[in-house]
Design an enzyme around this catalytic site. Structure first.
Site, short mmCIF file in Angstrom:
data_model
loop_
_atom_site.label_atom_id
_atom_site.label_comp_id
_atom_site.label_asym_id
_atom_site.label_seq_id
_atom_site.Cartn_x
_atom_site.Cartn_y
_atom_site.Cartn_z
N HIS A 40 9.77 -0.19 8.31
CA HIS A 40 9.29 -1.51 8.87
C HIS A 40 9.00 -2.23 7.32
O HIS A 40 9.55 -3.08 7.62
CB HIS A 40 7.83 -0.96 8.69
CG HIS A 40 7.28 -0.22 9.89
ND1 HIS A 40 7.30 -0.25 11.23
CD2 HIS A 40 6.81 1.36 9.97
CE1 HIS A 40 7.37 0.24 11.64
NE2 HIS A 40 6.86 1.82 10.79
N ASP B 174 0.64 -0.68 -0.15
CA ASP B 174 0.19 -0.14 -0.16
C ASP B 174 0.94 1.38 -0.18
O ASP B 174 0.66 2.19 1.07
CB ASP B 174 -0.47 -0.09 0.63
CG ASP B 174 0.42 -0.08 2.75
OD1 ASP B 174 0.75 -0.42 2.56
OD2 ASP B 174 -0.90 0.31 3.63
C1 BDR Z 1 3.24 -0.16 8.74
O1 BDR Z 1 1.46 0.60 8.49
C2 BDR Z 1 2.07 1.50 7.30
O2 BDR Z 1 1.93 2.50 7.61
C3 BDR Z 1 3.55 1.06 6.57
O3 BDR Z 1 3.62 1.30 5.37
C4 BDR Z 1 3.76 -0.06 7.30
O4 BDR Z 1 3.40 -0.80 6.35
C5 BDR Z 1 3.39 -0.27 10.07
O5 BDR Z 1 2.78 -0.42 10.90
CA CA Z 2 3.17 -0.63 4.08
#
Ligand code: BDR
Ligand code: CA
Length: 318
Positions: free
Chosen positions: A241, A14
């Site tokens: 992340h 995403d």
């Molecule tokens: C996840 O949430 C999204 O905002 C980031 O892209 C990542 O996949 C981290 O909690």
């Molecule tokens: Ca993400």
């Protein structure tokens, strides 16, 4: 001669700053062969994440087919994260416009086609809510064995981020996440236990910027954007992340992990979306995921720097 075989992968995400950087790592790696990209609703609406996926692919020179996911989670209403990634879902530097047409297939059908046509099992890298992966498993159980593994960013043994109990990707679609964890295929969970240690500081993004090519410049700008937001809410650096879900495939030596049983809380007044990871060390639960717990941060930064260097000589028209 020894024929070197790349690992076929599907990228589902995403984008999202950290998704985009994960895809940068994937495209740069000589170990991976990107067979398709699928967008999922999460950081922003499906229209925005799909547009971003196409722009990121154009920037990185990924020519695999790109398909759009469904408008929202399996059962619940969408949750977006415009506060983190901006109103576009990928605020910051100017990006190229999409280079090719969007696939006429939906995300699940593109994934199914890639699995069906692949001689070897395909690894799915899921860096958003697990909606598409779960929908694939539900719609095409006959293709399950064609999934080599699912490397996902989500959850946490010890903590949440969107709520005290739940990490964003799992909270957005807990029913999908539970379907994925229980599917019986190998799962790598890059949860907050590791991603909050994969911190990026200004000296790191300046090192990336100094590589000097177009991708290095854009990645440095994304990291700076991400860093400023996280500093404002009290983090020491920008937690990368989603790149952990790719790095775990191409540089597993950088990570510590534990094989654990993971269940997702799909009810609960306070704990919906929590990942319940049995790390008691006794009891009879059977592990269903390899949960990453630690990372060699310096090695992780070196991996990013090496990856952006591989774009020397490539330039997308912006
Ligand atoms: C996840 O949430 C999204 O905002 C980031 O892209 C990542 O996949 C981290 O909690
Ligand atoms: Ca993400």
């Amino acid at each position: 001669m020894n024929e070197f075989k790349k690992l076929p992968v599907l990228l589902d995400g995403d984008p999202g700053h950290d998704d985009a950087i994960a895809w940068m790592l994937a495209k740069a790696s000589p170990l991976l062969d990107i067979r398709g990209i699928t967008s999922v609703a999460g950081n922003q609406t499906i229209e925005k994440t799909t547009y971003n996926a196409r722009r990121v692919a154009a920037l990185l020179g990924i020519d695999a087919p790109i398909a759009m996911g469904r408008p929202g989670p399996l059962l619940s209403d969408p949750i977006t994260a415009g506060n983190i990634h901006g109103q576009t879902g990928l605020d910051g530097p100017r990006l190229p416009e999409p280079a090719g047409e969007l696939s006429p297939l939906g995300a699940v059908e593109l994934m199914a086609k890639v699995l069906r046509e692949s001689e070897e099992p395909v690894t799915i890298v899921s860096t958003g809510p697990q909606t598409n992966v779960a929908a694939l498993l539900l719609a095409h159980p006959e293709l399950k064995e064609k999934i080599a593994r699912i490397s996902l960013m989500g959850g946490g043994i010890a903590t949440g981020n969107w709520t005290p109990a739940a990490e964003f990707n799992i909270l957005v679609d807990p029913e999908a996440a539970q379907t994925v964890f229980q599917c019986g295929r190998p799962v790598i969970m890059a949860g907050l236990d590791v991603t909050l240690k994969a911190l990026i500081f200004p000296e790191d993004f300046e090192r990336i910027r100094s590589v000097g090519n177009q991708v290095a410049h854009v990645v440095a700008e994304w990291l700076e954007f991400f860093y400023i937001f996280h500093r404002e809410i009290g983090y020491a650096g920008a937690p990368l992340h989603d790149p952990c879900a790719v790095a775990a495939l191409i540089a597993p030596q950088l990570f510590e992990s534990q094989e654990l049983n993971v269940q997702v809380e799909t009810a609960g007044e306070y704990c919906r979306g929590a990942t319940i990871c049995d790390n008691r060390g006794y009891g009879e639960s059977i592990p269903n995921a390899r949960c990453l717990t630690g990372v060699d941060r310096e090695g992780f930064v070196d991996l990013l720097v090496e990856a952006v260097r591989r774009y020397d000589g490539w330039e997308a028209a912006v």
